[in-house]
Scaffold this motif. Sequence first.
Motif, PDB file in Angstrom:
ATOM      1  N   GLU A 198       0.794  -1.219   0.000  1.00 30.48           N
ATOM      2  CA  GLU A 198       0.000   0.000   0.000  1.00 30.48           C
ATOM      3  C   GLU A 198       0.828   1.272   0.000  1.00 30.48           C
ATOM      4  OE1 GLU A 198      -2.871  -0.379  -0.717  1.00 30.48           O
ATOM      5  OE2 GLU A 198      -3.489  -2.348  -0.021  1.00 30.48           O
ATOM      6  N   MET A 199       2.003   1.268   0.614  1.00 29.31           N
ATOM      7  CA  MET A 199       2.838   2.467   0.636  1.00 29.31           C
ATOM      8  C   MET A 199       3.917   2.426  -0.437  1.00 29.31           C
ATOM      9  SD  MET A 199       4.865   4.335   3.774  1.00 29.31           S
ATOM     10  CE  MET A 199       3.326   4.819   4.536  1.00 29.31           C
ATOM     11  N   GLU A 200       4.572   1.277  -0.588  1.00 28.38           N
ATOM     12  CA  GLU A 200       5.666   1.175  -1.556  1.00 28.38           C
ATOM     13  C   GLU A 200       5.189   0.797  -2.953  1.00 28.38           C
ATOM     14  OE1 GLU A 200       8.728   2.245  -0.799  1.00 28.38           O
ATOM     15  OE2 GLU A 200       7.716   2.778   1.064  1.00 28.38           O
ATOM     16  N   GLY A 201       3.948   0.373  -3.088  1.00 31.43           N
ATOM     17  CA  GLY A 201       3.382   0.130  -4.396  1.00 31.43           C
ATOM     18  C   GLY A 201       3.759  -1.183  -5.054  1.00 31.43           C
ATOM     19  N   PHE A 202       4.293  -2.125  -4.295  1.00 35.69           N
ATOM     20  CA  PHE A 202       4.582  -3.440  -4.859  1.00 35.69           C
ATOM     21  C   PHE A 202       3.273  -4.201  -5.090  1.00 35.69           C
ATOM     22  CE2 PHE A 202       8.763  -2.773  -2.763  1.00 35.69           C
ATOM     23  CZ  PHE A 202       9.584  -3.045  -3.842  1.00 35.69           C
ATOM     24  N   THR A 203       3.262  -5.026  -6.108  1.00 37.01           N
ATOM     25  CA  THR A 203       2.112  -5.911  -6.304  1.00 37.01           C
ATOM     26  C   THR A 203       2.110  -6.980  -5.219  1.00 37.01           C
ATOM     27  OG1 THR A 203       3.332  -7.456  -7.712  1.00 37.01           O
ATOM     28  CG2 THR A 203       2.279  -5.566  -8.798  1.00 37.01           C
ATOM     29  N   SER A 204       0.989  -7.658  -5.086  1.00 37.38           N
ATOM     30  CA  SER A 204       0.922  -8.756  -4.122  1.00 37.38           C
ATOM     31  C   SER A 204       1.923  -9.849  -4.470  1.00 37.38           C
ATOM     32  CB  SER A 204      -0.495  -9.342  -4.080  1.00 37.38           C
ATOM     33  OG  SER A 204      -1.416  -8.391  -3.602  1.00 37.38           O
ATOM     34  N   GLU A 205       2.145 -10.053  -5.779  1.00 36.29           N
ATOM     35  CA  GLU A 205       3.121 -11.055  -6.202  1.00 36.29           C
ATOM     36  C   GLU A 205       4.540 -10.653  -5.802  1.00 36.29           C
ATOM     37  OE1 GLU A 205       0.773  -9.783  -8.048  1.00 36.29           O
ATOM     38  OE2 GLU A 205      -0.476 -11.435  -8.766  1.00 36.29           O
ATOM     39  N   ASP A 206       4.875  -9.368  -5.999  1.00 34.92           N
ATOM     40  CA  ASP A 206       6.211  -8.900  -5.618  1.00 34.92           C
ATOM     41  C   ASP A 206       6.398  -8.972  -4.106  1.00 34.92           C
ATOM     42  OD1 ASP A 206       6.949  -8.415  -8.212  1.00 34.92           O
ATOM     43  OD2 ASP A 206       6.554  -6.255  -8.144  1.00 34.92           O
ATOM     44  N   ALA A 207       5.364  -8.572  -3.350  1.00 29.27           N
ATOM     45  CA  ALA A 207       5.451  -8.654  -1.892  1.00 29.27           C
ATOM     46  C   ALA A 207       5.610 -10.100  -1.444  1.00 29.27           C
ATOM     47  CB  ALA A 207       4.211  -8.037  -1.251  1.00 29.27           C
ATOM     48  N   ALA A 208       4.946 -11.014  -2.149  1.00 32.89           N
ATOM     49  CA  ALA A 208       5.084 -12.435  -1.829  1.00 32.89           C
ATOM     50  C   ALA A 208       6.520 -12.893  -2.044  1.00 32.89           C
ATOM     51  CB  ALA A 208       4.125 -13.267  -2.678  1.00 32.89           C
ATOM     52  N   TYR A 209       7.142 -12.423  -3.115  1.00 33.70           N
ATOM     53  CA  TYR A 209       8.554 -12.743  -3.360  1.00 33.70           C
ATOM     54  C   TYR A 209       9.429 -12.212  -2.232  1.00 33.70           C
ATOM     55  CZ  TYR A 209      13.256 -12.151  -5.315  1.00 33.70           C
ATOM     56  OH  TYR A 209      14.614 -12.150  -5.497  1.00 33.70           O
ATOM     57  N   LEU A 210       9.202 -10.975  -1.835  1.00 30.55           N
ATOM     58  CA  LEU A 210      10.021 -10.354  -0.807  1.00 30.55           C
ATOM     59  C   LEU A 210       9.832 -11.016   0.554  1.00 30.55           C
ATOM     60  CD1 LEU A 210       9.526  -6.603  -1.788  1.00 30.55           C
ATOM     61  CD2 LEU A 210      11.615  -7.958  -2.035  1.00 30.55           C
ATOM     62  N   ASP A 221       3.136 -16.574  -0.540  1.00 31.70           N
ATOM     63  CA  ASP A 221       2.343 -16.503  -1.766  1.00 31.70           C
ATOM     64  C   ASP A 221       1.379 -15.319  -1.713  1.00 31.70           C
ATOM     65  OD1 ASP A 221       0.038 -17.304  -0.255  1.00 31.70           O
ATOM     66  OD2 ASP A 221       0.596 -19.398  -0.541  1.00 31.70           O
ATOM     67  N   ARG A 222       0.764 -15.044  -2.856  1.00 36.23           N
ATOM     68  CA  ARG A 222      -0.097 -13.871  -2.981  1.00 36.23           C
ATOM     69  C   ARG A 222      -1.263 -13.923  -1.996  1.00 36.23           C
ATOM     70  NH1 ARG A 222      -3.257 -11.847  -8.481  1.00 36.23           N
ATOM     71  NH2 ARG A 222      -4.590 -10.306  -7.446  1.00 36.23           N
ATOM     72  N   ALA A 223      -1.884 -15.070  -1.844  1.00 42.45           N
ATOM     73  CA  ALA A 223      -3.044 -15.184  -0.957  1.00 42.45           C
ATOM     74  C   ALA A 223      -2.683 -14.813   0.474  1.00 42.45           C
ATOM     75  CB  ALA A 223      -3.613 -16.595  -1.020  1.00 42.45           C
ATOM     76  N   GLU A 224      -1.523 -15.270   0.929  1.00 40.15           N
ATOM     77  CA  GLU A 224      -1.138 -14.939   2.301  1.00 40.15           C
ATOM     78  C   GLU A 224      -0.837 -13.457   2.440  1.00 40.15           C
ATOM     79  OE1 GLU A 224       2.004 -16.037   5.885  1.00 40.15           O
ATOM     80  OE2 GLU A 224       2.235 -16.994   3.918  1.00 40.15           O
ATOM     81  N   VAL A 225      -0.210 -12.851   1.436  1.00 43.27           N
ATOM     82  CA  VAL A 225       0.055 -11.413   1.479  1.00 43.27           C
ATOM     83  C   VAL A 225      -1.252 -10.645   1.636  1.00 43.27           C
ATOM     84  CG1 VAL A 225       0.776  -9.414   0.105  1.00 43.27           C
ATOM     85  CG2 VAL A 225       2.228 -11.440   0.231  1.00 43.27           C
ATOM     86  N   GLU A 226      -2.243 -11.000   0.848  1.00 40.93           N
ATOM     87  CA  GLU A 226      -3.522 -10.291   0.918  1.00 40.93           C
ATOM     88  C   GLU A 226      -4.191 -10.490   2.277  1.00 40.93           C
ATOM     89  OE1 GLU A 226      -5.531 -11.789  -2.502  1.00 40.93           O
ATOM     90  OE2 GLU A 226      -4.463 -10.459  -3.894  1.00 40.93           O
ATOM     91  N   THR A 227      -4.059 -11.668   2.840  1.00 37.12           N
ATOM     92  CA  THR A 227      -4.600 -11.915   4.177  1.00 37.12           C
ATOM     93  C   THR A 227      -3.861 -11.101   5.228  1.00 37.12           C
ATOM     94  OG1 THR A 227      -5.291 -14.160   3.593  1.00 37.12           O
ATOM     95  CG2 THR A 227      -5.006 -13.683   5.937  1.00 37.12           C
TER      96      THR A 227
END
Length: 262
Positions: A102-114, A118-124
Amino acid sequence: MSLGQDLAYHLPFLRRYARALSGSQTIGDRLVKQTLAAIVADQASFPTDVDPRLGLYAAFLDIWEDQGADAMAGEAEGDEAIAHRRLARITPRPRQALLLTEMEGFTSEDAAYLMDTDRAEVETLVADAVAEIERQTHARVLIIEDEPIIAMDIEQMVSDLGHDVCAIATTHSEAVAAARAHRPTLVLADVQLADDSCGIEAVKDILTDFRVPTIFITAFPERLLTGDRPEPAFLITKPFQRSTVKAAIAQALFFDDATVPA
């Protein structure tokens, strides 16, 4: 282009992330310096199969995982002490996910990599962080913004988040007078105001009267994120997304002692 040149543009934004994550300019900047030192010492290990920005943030998060908790514990005064009281109620990973997306603008996929998930857990994790921080925080907000449409949009966002807007100011003098009259617990300030005055100067004058967390809004963040002191810990770039403002408010209030639950 050298690795250093590739990374240079992203450093101001990494400092922003580090400061928001730790709640401290001192700690955040120190961990960023350690990240750069680690990259320089072992450039061969820097990932070449992802965007340099992703690699940079990944290197920082490695340092954060190793040293972040100790760094905060070692300076547990002021904002850091407040952070520790809040961290007892919310774990770091949801906050990492919130800031990255939300602040740095990474996609959920990129945040999952970092975050090695996975994307689902990032969104949760993001949803969990927002819900928990909102439960912990409530603010009286002073908006310093000279563009009426933007001011109205911010006012609506603030109200939608459950906070109260105590005043909207468009000039330096209005901002200082409103702050003294209403004693806000959060300030959202544009950098350029209607009378050609500076929102930063208005906030400096407000802070001579009392301490209040502040989020600056500007179309030119690189002018403020120079590495010089003082720098804003919370900075939103125009044009902004509603989710970015929401995340910044949550993080600013996260480190404000007026809303720490007993």
